[in-house]
Structure formats: structure tokens, C-alpha cells
Design a protein around this motif. Structure first.
Motif, mmCIF file in Angstrom:
data_model
loop_
_atom_site.group_PDB
_atom_site.id
_atom_site.type_symbol
_atom_site.label_atom_id
_atom_site.label_comp_id
_atom_site.label_asym_id
_atom_site.label_seq_id
_atom_site.Cartn_x
_atom_site.Cartn_y
_atom_site.Cartn_z
ATOM 1 N N GLY A 189 0.744 -1.371 0.136
ATOM 2 C CA GLY A 189 0.125 0.005 0.140
ATOM 3 C C GLY A 189 0.678 1.432 0.132
ATOM 4 O O GLY A 189 0.156 2.404 0.089
ATOM 5 N N GLN A 247 -5.535 9.849 3.894
ATOM 6 C CA GLN A 247 -5.672 8.678 3.698
ATOM 7 C C GLN A 247 -6.059 7.774 4.885
ATOM 8 O O GLN A 247 -6.007 8.216 5.940
ATOM 9 C CB GLN A 247 -4.313 7.943 3.035
ATOM 10 C CG GLN A 247 -3.334 7.467 4.093
ATOM 11 C CD GLN A 247 -2.183 6.799 3.499
ATOM 12 O OE1 GLN A 247 -2.177 6.259 2.349
ATOM 13 N NE2 GLN A 247 -1.309 6.686 4.287
ATOM 14 N N SER A 248 -7.083 6.668 4.763
ATOM 15 C CA SER A 248 -7.495 5.974 5.640
ATOM 16 C C SER A 248 -7.065 4.609 5.643
ATOM 17 O O SER A 248 -6.782 4.097 4.543
ATOM 18 C CB SER A 248 -8.847 6.269 5.928
ATOM 19 O OG SER A 248 -9.665 5.787 4.786
ATOM 20 N N GLU A 249 -6.904 4.023 6.615
ATOM 21 C CA GLU A 249 -6.693 2.528 6.490
ATOM 22 C C GLU A 249 -7.037 1.409 7.517
ATOM 23 O O GLU A 249 -7.428 2.118 8.649
ATOM 24 C CB GLU A 249 -4.858 2.369 6.877
ATOM 25 C CG GLU A 249 -4.334 0.800 6.855
ATOM 26 C CD GLU A 249 -2.921 0.769 7.248
ATOM 27 O OE1 GLU A 249 -2.271 -0.446 7.427
ATOM 28 O OE2 GLU A 249 -2.315 1.798 7.622
ATOM 29 N N ARG A 273 -6.631 -5.830 4.466
ATOM 30 C CA ARG A 273 -6.288 -4.518 4.626
ATOM 31 C C ARG A 273 -6.838 -3.469 3.583
ATOM 32 O O ARG A 273 -6.549 -3.860 2.559
ATOM 33 C CB ARG A 273 -4.524 -4.554 4.679
ATOM 34 C CG ARG A 273 -3.991 -5.413 5.364
ATOM 35 C CD ARG A 273 -2.426 -5.135 5.716
ATOM 36 N NE ARG A 273 -2.040 -3.801 6.265
ATOM 37 C CZ ARG A 273 -0.841 -3.310 6.458
ATOM 38 N NH1 ARG A 273 0.016 -4.005 6.220
ATOM 39 N NH2 ARG A 273 -0.734 -2.224 6.890
ATOM 40 N N LYS A 311 -7.125 6.098 -0.696
ATOM 41 C CA LYS A 311 -5.832 6.952 -0.782
ATOM 42 C C LYS A 311 -6.352 8.069 -2.274
ATOM 43 O O LYS A 311 -6.422 7.727 -3.216
ATOM 44 C CB LYS A 311 -4.786 6.019 -1.586
ATOM 45 C CG LYS A 311 -4.214 4.836 -0.832
ATOM 46 C CD LYS A 311 -2.948 4.282 -1.107
ATOM 47 C CE LYS A 311 -2.302 3.407 -0.231
ATOM 48 N NZ LYS A 311 -1.662 4.073 0.880
ATOM 49 N N TRP A 342 -7.138 0.247 2.139
ATOM 50 C CA TRP A 342 -6.585 1.611 2.124
ATOM 51 C C TRP A 342 -7.583 2.325 1.338
ATOM 52 O O TRP A 342 -7.814 2.122 0.103
ATOM 53 C CB TRP A 342 -5.321 1.890 1.668
ATOM 54 C CG TRP A 342 -4.175 1.455 2.633
ATOM 55 C CD1 TRP A 342 -3.551 2.069 3.790
ATOM 56 C CD2 TRP A 342 -3.427 0.051 2.592
ATOM 57 N NE1 TRP A 342 -2.594 1.276 4.189
ATOM 58 C CE2 TRP A 342 -2.528 0.173 3.511
ATOM 59 C CE3 TRP A 342 -3.685 -0.918 1.679
ATOM 60 C CZ2 TRP A 342 -1.679 -0.938 3.924
ATOM 61 C CZ3 TRP A 342 -2.842 -2.208 2.124
ATOM 62 C CH2 TRP A 342 -2.066 -2.002 3.092
#
Length: 665
Positions: free
Chosen positions: A236, A517-519, A612, A616, A614
Motif C-alpha cells: 500500500g 488517507q485512511s487504513e 487490509r 488513498k 486503504w
């Protein structure tokens, strides 16, 4: 038999390079045209021999000739045809053959397109290129021979490294090497000029196209490598300050400085000594990158070799060429004229500040890359210098640069008007800041300092547009006249604007991804739903699959927005059967300039799987900006003024008319 012929062609190329490295230099000293003509003929012959040898190696990979050790170690009969081609340079020996092929290609290009060069300079340049060719041909033949045979021949190959079985590998190394090796021409021009003791505006005019071409290819190569690592490795991230990443980034920084320094030298005959030194250092950093990748001192997914004998050989090449060139520079530099003078507030002054920032930034990256290696060598202690160091130091150094860049084209040569430039750009700065605040509000906040980063990127973009706007006189003269002025600007003006705007687009992407961004790392079972970036991800379950040389477990995700399905994607865990090596294939969905990134982790005992995810925002701006920069380089390269001889000073008119703006560069 064809393999042996390819090997023999490489030996003949070495013999040709040896002749080419000696005869033209002697001819240049004696002004013997016949001896100097050997440079052109020899360069073309050397390229033809290396190209034939490289073609033989490629043929062996395509037909899966496993009697060749290089093919056996890096190919498989079931590998798709594209990866048989890219597998040629997907290993140490083949990549060095690609390096040598591109090196001799540039020599041949100088021989063909250097007709306007002085005969002695051309002969010396091609001889220096031949010196480099001799060194790397010897390196291949003595330590990295790709034509070694196996007897008996194995029935099947060991397969290409799975992470390299991607279309990105077919593009990334050739582009990167075209940049790396392209700077060898600048190095050869610098050494040849030092040998002759002649460095002037004409020299800068001859060097600029080669610098621009190498810089353009290196920009594309770095961007392609970043994107390949982003989607192929499943992590990522788009940049990790890996030492091998830094090895390609340092020549780019030095090459950017060289490009701007050569412009000052061409226009004002200033910065002569500095420009020659940059030409030497830029290629020296390329050689250093080769040493880091192939010496075994680094552990990286990018690194090829781990044989210390190869590292020692390349280190010797490094010491000979860098040490020899710098020694020649130290001997000749005191005899060179300093060049023209200029006021601190001028276009030259802005370009000097640009050079200082870029070279200090390059030195910072070099320090962070080599310090752990030196410390381990001297004390045995192992430390790592990671992203926190580079992000802080490099970011602080580059922040002033993005502010200064739009001012450069607004200033006149020799003596500029800072107040006038400020008057032209204050509206641009205000619009950039306002747009940054709006962007910050739409993305629902974040660190307040991100507003300044967004404003800086927008300031670069709008500043590039403003440069063309004022040069054309839009708003001050009639529309038709403004259009004629705009269309009459040299292509290099548009190339410069595109490159500066591209840098702004990349800055926007970096700031937006870093800030917004978020994860999510969660365990999901079939039927479960999670949220990311305003979208709902529905996990539909896992399915087995097979490819030509791998098996995989694929997870299917349906993407919904406001309850409506808008897309779907697959994310997979693959196992390549020949090497028994697993890889992760991320599922990536693009929405405008943003992406949703889904990567699978390990399965859990209760039937779920770790996922996982993300979000973006505006991440494509990072690579899109690099494409803009490279396209700007190509546009500038198409300017006829970069393909002709030395500039001639125009006679001053009796009654000069005041121009609307300074002629563009």
C-alpha cells in the motif's frame, strides 16, 4: 552454437571498445581526421555487436534454452511470453547486458547526431564513452557472463522471481537505465571538455539535450518503479526511502540541478566550473547506485547480486572513473574562467538557489543512505535510517524550493525585478491558498499544516500557467495578438511550464495521500461489510484459481455507494509452483484520481481472512505529476534550439523595441 556466437560478439565488442578508447584520443591530440573518424565507425560497430549479443540472450530466454544457466535460473517453460522477454533483464547478468546495450546505444546516438560537434570534442567524448564500455564489458565477461552453459541441460527452469512477473518490470528497468546510463554522455562531455580545456556556452548547448533526455527517462523510470512497488508488493505504499530507491533518486536530484545549471551557462556563460562538476557527480551517483544494487551490501527486493567479488569489481570501476574525473577536474578547474556576473535577484540567481537546494537535498539522501553502511563497517553496529529522518530533512529542504520555482521564469536575466515578480504572483498565491482551504474543508480536515502543502502544490501549478499568461500578454493585448504571442513561444517555454506544473501535481498528491488517507485492518468473513472512503465493501468469499505457472486463492469484493453496487474487485494470494514462493495481488479500484486498495492477509482459524483496506485520495496525482514532468522534458527536447549548434549573439538593433515579456526558456 548461436549462444557461443553471442558470447563471441561480446568479446569482439570489448576489442572494438579498446581500440575506440585509444585511437580517437590520439587522433584528437594530433588533429588526425582519419584517426578521429574511428570514433564514429567504432561506436556504431560496438553497438551493433552488443545489440546482437543481447538479441542472442533474448532468443535463449524466448525459446527456453535451459542449457544456458542464466535462462535456467530465471525462466520457466510456462512463463508467459512477455515475462520471458522481461526475464532477460530480471536478473543480475541480464540487467548488466541491458546496461551495456543502452551505454553503447548512447555512444551510437552521439556518433550519428553529433555531426555539428567539433571533431576533436566528438572524438574525445566517444573515447570516454568507450572507456566506460570497456569497464562494464570486462565486468560482464569476467564476473557476470550470461552465456555460461549447463551440461547436461536441465529439463525445466527454476522460474523468474514471482514479484518480477509483472508488466511493470518490462517497463521500469529499461526506462531507469536510459536515465542512469544517459548521464554517461554528460560525464563524457565534461571529461572531454576538461581534456581539451575548452568549456563555454557552446559546450552547454551541446550537453543540454543529452541531460534533458536522460532526466526525462529517469523521471519515468522512477515513477514506474514506484507504481510497480505500490500495486505489486501489496504494502500500500508508494515510497519507502529504501536504499535502492534512493540510489535512483540521487542522480535525479543531481540531474535536475545540472539541467538548470547548464541553462545558466548557456545563456550567461556563468557557473562553468559548477556545471562541469555536476555533470561528473550526476553520473558518479549513477555508478554508485549500480554498486549499491549489485555489491551485496544491501538487502532489498530491488537488489540483484550478493557476490562480493562483483562488488569489488564495481567498486574499482567506481574509484577509477569518479576518482579520475575528479582528479582531472581539480587539475583543470583553476584554469577555467569563472564566467559572466549577475545580480542576486535575477533568473540566474533563482537557478543558483535551485541548484543549492537540490544538491544539499541530494547530499542529505546520500548521507542517510550510506551512514548505516559506514557505521556497520567501522563499528559492527547495525542501525537503520528510515522514513522519519528522510521525511523531516528532505521535506524541510524542499519546502523553499516549491515557493521559489514560480519566481524563476518571472525574473529577467542578469538583473531581475523581485517586486514586479511579486506583483504578478500575489494573485496566484492568493488563489492557491484559497483553493487549499476549500480542499481541506471538503476532505473534512486534518493537520492544519497540510493547507500549506496543498497551497504550495497549487502555487506551482498556477505559477506555471501564469508564466505563459504573462508572456502572451493575455488581458493586456487583443485576443488574436495574445494567441499569436502564445503560439509563437518556443517549445521549451511550454516544456518548462509543464515540468513545473507536474511537480506541483506530484506535491498535491503527496500531501493529499499523507494527510487524508485512511487504513483499516480487519478480519472479514463471507457476507461481512466494512466502510472505507465513503464506500461499502462487501466480502463475497474466496475462490481458488490457477494461472500458467501459479495457483491462487482469490477474494471477491463488491463495492457499493449509497447502497448501489458501483464496482467489484478481486484480491489474491498466489503461490508460484516452481519456486514455492507466495505473492499478494492487491485489488485496486480507481475513482477519479483516488484509489481503493484491498490486500489479503493470512486466513484465520474460524474461516475468516485478514483484509487490509486503504482509501488513498488523489494518489494518482503522484505519478501523473511525474508523467507531466517527463512530457515537459520531451516537449523541451523537441525545441529546435536544442538540436543545433552553439547559439549566436544577435546584433543589437539601432532602436530596440521594449518587449512585452522576457523571451521564454
Amino acid at each position: 552454437m548461436i549462444i557461443e556466437i553471442g558470447h563471441y560478439a561480446l568479446v569482439l565488442a570489448l576489442a572494438t571498445a579498446l581500440i575506440l578508447s585509444i585511437v580517437p584520443v590520439i587522433g584528437a591530440r594530433r588533429h588526425d581526421r582519419a584517426m578521429m573518424d574511428v570514433a564514429t565507425i567504432g561506436s556504431l560497430a560496438m553497438f551493433s555487436l552488443v545489440a546482437f549479443s543481447f538479441g542472442v540472450l533474448t532468443y535463449a530466454h524466448v525459446v527456453s534454452d535451459f542449457s544456458v544457466e542464466n535462462v535456467w535460473e530465471n525462466s520457466h517453460s510456462l512463463v508467459p511470453l512477455l515475462y520471458k522477454y522481461s526475464g532477460v533483464w530480471g536478473n543480475h547478468e541480464g540487467s548488466m547486458m541491458l546496461w551495456l546495450l543502452i551505454l553503447t546505444l548512447f555512444s551510437a546516438l552521439v556518433a550519428v547526431f553529433g555531426r555539428n560537434l567539433p571533431e576533436t570534442l566528438k572524438a574525445n567524448v566517444l573515447s570516454v564513452q568507450a572507456w566506460i564500455s570497456v569497464a562494464f564489458t570486462l565486468f560482464i565477461l569476467l564476473t557476470s557472463n550470461p552465456f555460461l552453459r549447463l551440461d547436461p541441460a536441465p529439463a525445466e527452469g527454476r522460474d523468474l522471481n514471482p514479484v518480477l512477473q509483472d508488466v511493470g518490470l518490462a517497463i521500469h528497468p529499461p526506462l531507469l537505465y536510459l536515465g542512469y546510463v544517459g548521464f554517461s554522455v554528460c560525464f563524457s562531455f565534461a571529461v572531454a571538455a576538461l581534456l581539451e580545456g575548452r568549456i563555454d556556452a557552446a559546450w552547454a548547448r551541446w550537453v543540454r539535450p543529452w541531460t534533458l533526455a536522460a532526466w526525462t527517462f529517469l523521471t519515468l523510470g522512477i515513477a514506474m518503479g514506484s507504481y510497480w512497488a505500490y500495486y505489486e508488493l501489496g504494502w500500500g505504499g508508494w515510497w519507502f526511502w529504501d536504499p535502492v530507491e534512493n540510489a535512483s533518486f540521487m542522480p535525479w536530484l543531481a540531474g535536475t540541478a545540472l539541467l538548470h545549471s547548464a541553462l545558466v551557462m548557456e545563456k550567461r556563460e556563468a557557473l562553468k566550473i559548477w556545471t562541469v562538476l555536476l555533470a561528473i557527480l550526476t553520473f558518479s551517483l549513477s555508478l554508485m547506485g549500480t554498486f549499491l544494487v549489485r555489491s551485496g551490501v544491501l538487502t532489498s527486493v530491488h537488489a540483484f547480486a550478493s557476490d562480493p567479488s562483483r562488488g569489488v569489481f564495481i567498486l574499482c570501476i567506481l574509484l577509477i572513473f569518479i576518482g579520475g574525473a575528479l582528479s582531472l577536474f581539480a587539475f583543470r578547474a583553476p584554469r577555467l574562467a569563472a564566467g559572466g556576473l549577475f545580480a542576486p535577484i535575477s533568473r540566474e540567481g533563482a537557478l543558483v538557489v535551485n541548484n543549492l537546494i537540490l544538491t544539499v537535498a541530494c547530499g542529505t539522501v546520500l548521507t542517510g543512505t550510506l551512514y548505516p553502511l559506514l557505521l556497520e563497517t567501522l563499528t559492527g553496529d547495525k542501525i537503520s535510517v528510515g522514513p522519519p529522518f528522510f521525511n523531516l530533512t528532505f521535506g524541510l529542504l524542499m519546502a523553499p524550493l516549491v515557493v521559489i520555482v514560480p519566481f524563476g521564469p518571472m525574473l529577467a536575466w542578469k538583473r531581475g525585478d523581485l517586486l514586479g515578480a511579486l506583483q504578478r504572483l500575489y494573485v496566484v498565491a492568493g488563489l492557491a491558498f484559497l483553493a487549499a482551504v476549500i480542499f481541506f474543508y471538503i476532505e473534512h480536515g486534518g493537520p492544519v499544516l497540510s493547507v500549506l502543502g496543498l497551497a504550495a502544490g497549487l502555487f506551482l501549478i498556477l505559477g506555471a500557467v501564469a508564466d505563459l499568461w504573462y508572456r502572451a500578454g493575455i488581458g493586456k493585448v487583443a485576443g488574436r495578438l495574445a494567441w499569436r504571442r502564445l503560439s509563437g513561444l518556443p517549445r521549451s517555454a511550454f516544456g518548462t511550464a509543464l515540468a513545473h506544473a507536474g511537480l506541483g501535481v506530484t506535491v498535491l498528491g503527496i500531501v493529499a495521500v499523507t494527510t487524508f488517507q485512511s487504513e483499516h485492518v480487519i478480519e472479514m468473513k463471507p457476507g461481512e461489510v466494512t466502510e472505507a472512503g465513503g464506500y461499502s465493501l462487501h466480502f463475497d468469499g474466496m475462490q481458488p484459481g490457477t494461472g500458467p505457472n501459479y495457483t491462487e486463492d482469490r477474494g471477491h469484493f463488491t463495492i457499493r455507494r449509497a447502497g448501489v453496487a458501483v464496482a467489484d474487485t478481486w484480491s489474491a494470494k498466489r503461490l508460484y509452483t516452481a519456486r514455492q514462493m507466495p505473492t499478494t495481488e492487491a485489488g485496486i479500484l480507481t475513482f477519479g484520481l483516488s484509489q481503493l486498495y484491498v490486500s489479503l492477509g493470512d486466513a484465520t482459524k474460524d474461516g475468516g481472512i485478514v483484509v487490509r483496506i486503504w482509501w488513498k485520495p488523489f494518489i494518482l496525482c503522484i505519478w501523473g505529476g511525474a508523467v507531466f514532468m517527463a512530457f515537459g522534458g520531451l516537449v523541451s527536447l523537441s525545441d529546435r534550439r536544442l538540436r543545433v549548434g552553439a547559439p549566436r549573439r544577435k546584433a543589437k538593433p539601432a532602436k530596440p523595441a521594449a518587449p512585452a515579456m522576457e523571451p521564454a526558456e
